[in-house]
Design an enzyme around this catalytic site. Structure first.
Site, PDB file in Angstrom:
ATOM      1  N   PRO A 174      77.278  16.951   0.475  1.00 46.82           N
ATOM      2  CA  PRO A 174      76.485  16.402  -0.821  1.00 46.82           C
ATOM      3  C   PRO A 174      76.372  14.702  -0.995  1.00 46.82           C
ATOM      4  O   PRO A 174      75.493  14.580  -1.251  1.00 46.82           O
ATOM      5  CB  PRO A 174      77.151  17.271  -1.942  1.00 46.82           C
ATOM      6  CG  PRO A 174      78.550  17.642  -1.451  1.00 46.82           C
ATOM      7  CD  PRO A 174      78.606  17.828  -0.173  1.00 46.82           C
ATOM      8  N   GLU A 176      63.232  13.626   4.950  1.00 42.03           N
ATOM      9  CA  GLU A 176      61.688  13.172   4.525  1.00 42.03           C
ATOM     10  C   GLU A 176      61.608  13.699   2.948  1.00 42.03           C
ATOM     11  O   GLU A 176      61.111  13.251   2.286  1.00 42.03           O
ATOM     12  CB  GLU A 176      60.688  13.871   5.287  1.00 42.03           C
ATOM     13  CG  GLU A 176      61.054  14.222   6.708  1.00 42.03           C
ATOM     14  CD  GLU A 176      61.197  13.032   7.694  1.00 42.03           C
ATOM     15  OE1 GLU A 176      60.431  12.037   7.398  1.00 42.03           O
ATOM     16  OE2 GLU A 176      61.718  13.199   8.869  1.00 42.03           O
TER      17      GLU A 176
END
Lengths: 748, 330, 177
Positions: free
Chosen positions: A637, A709
């Site tokens: 994370p 992206e």
């Protein structure tokens, strides 16, 4: 056993990067190294009439000047295909210095090799090139009479048109219509490390140190261009100073470096200058997009028409595909997406972070904002109402999460209770606005088999290898985590090696696919090795695990043990020393699901932004951003958050700062440095909140959909929608420059 | 980069002598402009004379209340010098809003005054540019000219002067001291900057071998209430779209003294004397400021992409004067 | 290289014109004297990277617009790309390779890792050289100051919030007794 995956561990290459120990391509030192400098064409179209290299050749330290007159011909030109496919991947299907023709400004017309960097750069300025200038087209406005519809995009990989239903009729009959056209300036990646290649020949074999997002693509492309056996080309890349698409394909300078090294018989380093990066590694093309939405009064979309027009090179039908999300995100019966092109005198554009969809989604989500205002529906609610439950073929999403992202984002951002009226909030000279957008990005699956190798030594330490490369995504770290868990070893016992085509093959790490495919291959290799060692133990009469069912064995901290009776077991080291195995090794592979997998493949997210706009001076400041994403399994994370945040900043930057104009008289870009082509500095960037929504996905590798992206997609739209909320003005160009944003003079 | 000879000198006389004797000689101070332009091939010296050891680093009070800033004092040092920050806040703010801390640590005050334009056609080394190649034409007139000047332009050049601090120095009538082959000179700063006219290659009256030694600021007076505002696309590390140095004295609601200079819109740091005159005696209101701003910009000659600067500059002037008046109100 | 430092120093007392050919130059980098032969046109950045093998200082633009080459000269952070190496004779140059103490990373280096204040790592040495200097300069007192005075170091991966957090951590740790 799952101890490393999902933990926010520090980057394994962190120490190298903060101490300056990490070596990037232009920092590889070799005996006898020479330096090359490229001379780029000053004209955008025409011919090289003559080259006078005499002044350059007589400058100190110059070893050679190569031009179209003395550079050997290439053996063959490979097709332009995205590097993710795993084939040769030239950035454009044109190789320079093969004849006198000039197709774009900056096209290499000469190459100087000298003993030092300074000598090469100076001698390059002394190469006298005479040109014959011919008419050029370098901007959309110059080529409107020669627009054609692209049949195929991405080197033929994707259709240029996507349609279903009857859009014309549906739009004509729609009770509510939103129509708008947008203009987008060209973008340049500006990775902080300018591309560099160092080429070394030895006994007819070529080694390239290259700053690339795909070493295998470099190997294949250069071998094809030079007619070399693949076994004679090795590519090494340890650290890459950012890519963002600019290093996803293999550009001509890489092969030119190899040709120069062969010519002078010594190693050659070719590092592009910052200015040259604007004309050497592609760009996001100047483009226009038009969108029409048809909807019912209760806010159900009935039709979308989405057209894109952009300028490409003379030699390639290249357009960032802009309709992959607009065709799928919302449940709409009638759809038409079309890409039109103009052949112009630029180099072939290329992937730029969030390729295609970042602007496609900008257009879609700005139109959705307009529709929300038109209908008086909350923008979040409008997205929830229209989100498609399946892809247009009726296939369920491999995993979804959009609704959860929208709801969580609205909560974290404090969206509820927002007064939707424009120009309603003020803070001194500043108008305050908030905006949001949905985000989605296609999951790419068209890579070939991916491989990795895992090796455990008799002391219980392990090396895992694959031919990927590190350019900031954190792949070295997450692959180490995946390998450690699969082998049942502590993270510290595992070393992950990459960056060399001699290692097992993976594709270029592009299209947000890197972490997923590399992890899948590493997982396969490590699992195969663990299984083999477990199998060895249970069949070994001297092992405490002898006779056990392998499925009942787990491995933790390098010790194989019975899941039910953990006290029964032995370490890898015990087993291997007893068996006199210095090491054990397996290669594992992962093959992507077929392109016909009956699943919709999008990664989802939601973006929220608050801006302050000074309408007198046309200034915009982003005060805060919240992004919520559902990228599947998050291996780390900490690193995923960084990458998503970086994407969001790219969206902010695309909205507010980034754009380059063509001086069509000269056919040259207006900006070619970081002083004039603006990317954000520290002071531009507010605190940014990134949240995850967990989704299970058993279609994509290890459940990973990627974070490269999606962070960028929708961010620019959220900012622009916030600017509308602040000012009441809908601006239809990017970047949102001061002259667009400032209230017009009272007199006009 | 072209081959260069190098000499390090320790006295002003040596520096002047060496450069004066070599037509291709140039001074090297911070190098932030010089090295950049030599690498681009725009500046073409054969010899760089390093003047950083010269005793021109001090900032000292002048009898009568002014301040002398040594030409080699670094921008960052000047900005944090109490006498500058306290008595000439507009100067200090302009310094801190220029470039980046690294560049401010390098760049000398004298070098800053000689900073060259950021016009892309000047810097690219190939486009026609009268500043770089006299007589070759001006590519900016009909080219990409968003960043270019609207004041002080000529049909031969519309390049913007990039300095921030020079704008503040122009507002407060600084004086440039030089030493040259012909002896020492003092040049009022507004005369130091030449309008492009038909010789845009001549940006200042310095002769070859003439060296800036110091910059004098006259007694602060109104400068003590000055502000410097800079507006740009990016929040930092960028040249101005427009900047304003303003100082206003207000008595009984009327402007009794005003200083105004603009950056980012002029071919030189732009002292706004038209507006200053218009402000004298006017009510200290936004309307007066706008009227003065309009008067100043009435002479503006915008081009295709920088038309907005005419309006933007006026609004910026109003902001600057308003903010300055808050500090100058009695 | 057998350079006579005394003779060199003597020559320096007169304004001898040196070059444009290669000159013997002594650079003091991270406390170590390096005798090298350099043309006067060689930048400090290229001297560090190509001649001394100190490649921690990065070349992002070579024109003063990115900050990746930030080093300290006589204790002040400057851009090595716009500095001539020969002009650094007699000055103390410090690079990223010189900020650790006895092999222990500088607290700022550790804080950058802790806050994931980088991705590709190419701007990172310059960021760290600026970040350490920022605190020394007294320009790290407010969030706004940190953002403004770090704006000369571009991070294209956009790790800016992490960079600011790393700086605040180091600043606060220093202030604690």
């Amino acid at each position: 056993m799952n101890t490393a995956i999902g933990r926010p561990v520090d980057r394994v290459d962190g120490h190298a990067k903060v101490t300056g120990g990490a070596r990037y391509t232009a920092e590889i030192s070799l005996p006898g190294l020479t330096y090359a400098a490229v001379v780029g064409a000053r004209i955008p179209s025409g011919r090289v009439e003559s080259v006078d290299a005499s002044r350059a050749l007589s400058a100190g330290g110059v070893l050679a000047v190569l031009t179209h007159e003395n550079l050997p011909k290439i053996a063959g030109q490979p097709r332009l295909l995205p590097s993710l496919l795993g084939a040769a991947a030239p950035g454009q299907s044109f190789f320079p210095m093969q004849d006198a023709a000039v197709h774009y400004a900056g096209q290499p017309v000469a190459l100087v090799v000298a003993e030092s960097h300074e000598q090469a750069q100076y001698a390059a300025s002394l190469v006298d090139v005479a040109y014959r200038r011919e008419p050029s087209i370098t901007a959309i406005d110059e080529g409107r009479d020669r627009v054609y519809e692209a049949q195929r995009l991405f080197g033929g990989l994707m259709p240029g048109r996507d349609e279903r239903g009857d859009v014309g009729t549906a739009l004509a009959e729609a009770p509510v219509r939103i129509e708008a056209g947008y203009r987008f300036a060209a973008n340049h990646h500006n990775a902080l490390e300018p591309p560099a290649t160092t080429a070394v020949w030895e006994d007819g074999r070529l080694t390239l140190y290259d700053s690339t997002m795909g070493i295998r693509a470099t190997q294949l492309t250069v071998a094809h261009l030079l007619g070399l056996p693949l076994s004679h080309v090795r590519v090494i890349t340890h650290f890459v100073g950012g890519g963002f698409g600019s290093k996803a394909m293999t550009w001509p300078h890489v092969t030119l470096a190899a040709m120069a090294a062969r010519h002078v018989g010594r190693p050659v380093r070719l590092a592009l200058t910052r200015a040259q990066t604007y004309t050497s590694n592609g760009h996001r093309e100047e483009q226009e997009q038009r969108i029409s939405l048809g909807a019912t009064r209760d806010g159900r979309l009935t039709a979308i028409r989405h057209h894109k027009l952009s300028i490409t090179s003379h030699f390639d039908d290249w357009a960032e595909p802009a309709t992959g999300v607009s065709s799928q995100l919302y449940d709409v019966e009638h759809y038409e997406g079309v890409h039109s092109l103009i052949h112009g005198n630029t180099m072939t554009p290329t992937f730029t972070r969030g390729p295609g969809e970042t602007l496609g989604v900008f257009v879609l989500e700005t139109a959705m904002d307009e529709l929300a205002y038109e209908l008086g529906v909350d923008p979040v609610e409008l997205r929830l109402r229209n989100h498609a439950r399946t892809d247009p073929r009726g296939n369920p999403w491999s995993s979804d999460g959009l609704a959860e992202c929208l709801r969580l984002g609205a909560e974290r951002f404090g969206w509820h209770g927002r007064d939707p009226r424009p120009r309603a909030r003020r803070d001194g000279d500043w108008l305050i606005g908030t905006g949001m957008a949905a985000a989605a990005y296609p999951v790419a699956f068209f890579m070939p088999e991916q491989r990795a190798r895992a090796r455990v030594y008799e002391d219980g330490s392990a090396v895992v290898q694959t031919g990927t490369q590190e350019f900031g995504t954190g792949v070295l770290t997450v692959a180490t985590q995946v390998a450690a868990d699969a082998l049942g070893l502590p993270l510290e016992s595992v070393r992950f090696e990459a960056g060399d085509t001699d290692l097992p093959n993976t594709s270029a790490a592009v299209g947000s696919a890197g972490a997923g495919m590399v992890s899948a291959a590493v997982h396969a290799a490590a699992t195969a090795l663990r299984d083999r060692l477990v199998a060895m133990a249970v069949t070994d009469a001297d092992s405490p695990l002898h006779g056990a069912d392998p499925a009942a064995v787990e491995v933790a901290d390098g010790r194989m043990r019975l899941r039910d009776r953990p006290e029964t077991g032995e370490t890898y080291a015990d087993l291997m020393i007893r068996r006199r195995l210095a090491d054990a090794e397996e290669v594992g592979s992962w093959t992507p699901p077929p392109l016909t997998t009956p699943h919709g493949l999008l990664t989802f997210g939601a973006q929220f932004a608050e801006v302050a706009v000074d309408p007198g001076l046309g200034l915009i400041r982003v005060r805060r951003m919240t992004g919520v994403f559902a990228p599947g399994r998050v291996l780390n994370p900490k690193l995923a958050r960084s990458q998503l945040m970086g994407g969001m900043v790219w969206g902010l930057s695309q909205a507010l700062l980034e754009g380059n104009e063509m001086d069509t008289r000269h056919g040259r870009w207006g900006a070619s440095n970081l002083g004039e082509y603006l990317v954000p500095v520290n002071a531009d960037i507010p605190e940014i909140t990134v949240e995850f929504v967990e989704v299970e996905d058993d279609v994509v590798p290890l459940g990973i959909k990627g974070v490269g992206e999606i962070g960028q997609v929708g961010a620019a739209a959220a900012v622009a929608n916030a600017v509308f909320h602040a000012t009441g003005r809908r601006l239809r160009r990017l970047p949102l420059a001061a002259e667009l944003v400032m209230d017009p003079p009272a007199s006009s | 980069m072209r081959p260069l000879a190098y000499a390090r000198v320790s006295t002003v006389a040596e520096a002047v002598e060496i450069v004066a004797a070599d037509p291709a000689g140039a001074f090297l101070a911070g190098g932030t402009t010089e090295i950049d332009l030599v690498r681009l091939g725009v500046a073409r010296p054969d010899l760089l004379v390093d003047i950083n050891d010269l005793p021109l680093h001090d900032i000292e009070d002048l009898p009568g209340g002014g301040v002398r800033i040594g030409a080699l004092a670094r921008m960052s040092e000047v900005a944090r010098t109490p006498v500058i920050a306290g008595r000439y806040p507009g100067v200090a703010q302009a310094l801190l809003l220029g470039a980046s801390q690294q560049l401010r640590n390098m760049a000398s005050m004298g070098g800053n005054l000689c900073q060259r334009t950021r016009c892309a056609y000047f810097r690219d080394g190939v486009s026609p540019c009268n500043k770089r190649e006299p007589g070759s034409g001006c590519s900016a007139l009909d080219g990409l000219n968003r960043g270019h000047a609207v004041l002080g332009t000529s049909e031969h050049c519309i390049a913007t002067h990039p300095s921030d601090v020079a704008v503040a120095l122009v507002a407060f009538d600084a004086v440039v001291h030089t030493a040259g082959p012909g002896g020492a000179r003092r040049i009022p700063i507004d005369d130091f900057y030449l309008p492009p006219g038909d010789t845009p290659d001549r940006e200042n009256p310095l002769r070859h071998g003439e060296l800036i030694t110091a910059i004098d600021l006259p007694p602060a007076g109104i400068a003590e209430r000055s502000v410097y505002l800079k507006f740009r696309d990016r929040q930092s590390y960028e040249f101005a779209l427009v900047s304003v140095c303003a100082a206003v004295r207000v008595e009984d609601g009327l402007v009794t003294e005003a200083r105004l200079a603009l950056g980012g819109v002029g071919t030189k740091p732009w002292r706004s004397r038209l507006a200053e005159r218009r402000l004298l005696g006017a009510p200290a209101t936004a309307e007066s400021y706008a009227a003065a701003a309009a008067y100043e910009l009435s002479a503006a000659v915008p081009r295709r992409h920088n038309t907005f600067k005419v309006e933007l500059a006026q609004r910026a002037i109003v902001r600057g004067l308003t903010q300055a008046a808050r500090g100058g109100m009695r | 290289m057998g350079i006579d430092l005394t003779a060199e120093a003597a020559r320096r007392r007169t304004p001898t014109v040196r070059g444009p050919s290669e000159q013997p130059v002594v650079l003091t980098v991270n406390g170590t004297h390096h005798a090298v032969a350099l043309e006067p046109r060689v930048s400090l950045l290229d001297a560090l990277r190509d001649r001394l093998g100190l490649t921690g200082s990065k070349k992002g633009c070579d024109q003063g617009t990115c900050g990746a080459c930030t080093v300290w000269v006589d204790g002040r952070r400057v851009l090595a790309c716009l500095t001539l190496a020969i002009a650094c004779e007699g000055r103390q140059v410090t690079t990223i390779e010189g900020v650790a103490t006895d092999g222990e990373p500088h607290p700022m280096q550790r804080a950058f890792i802790e806050h994931d204040a980088f991705q590709c790592g190419y701007c990172t040495p310059g960021q760290i050289m600026s970040a350490i200097a920022l605190i020394e300069e007294g320009n790290a007192e407010t969030d706004e100051d940190i953002a403004e005075f770090m704006s000369g170091n571009i991070c294209r991966c956009a790790a800016y919030p992490g960079i600011r957090q790393a700086i605040k951590d180091v600043r606060d740790a220093r202030e604690r007794p």
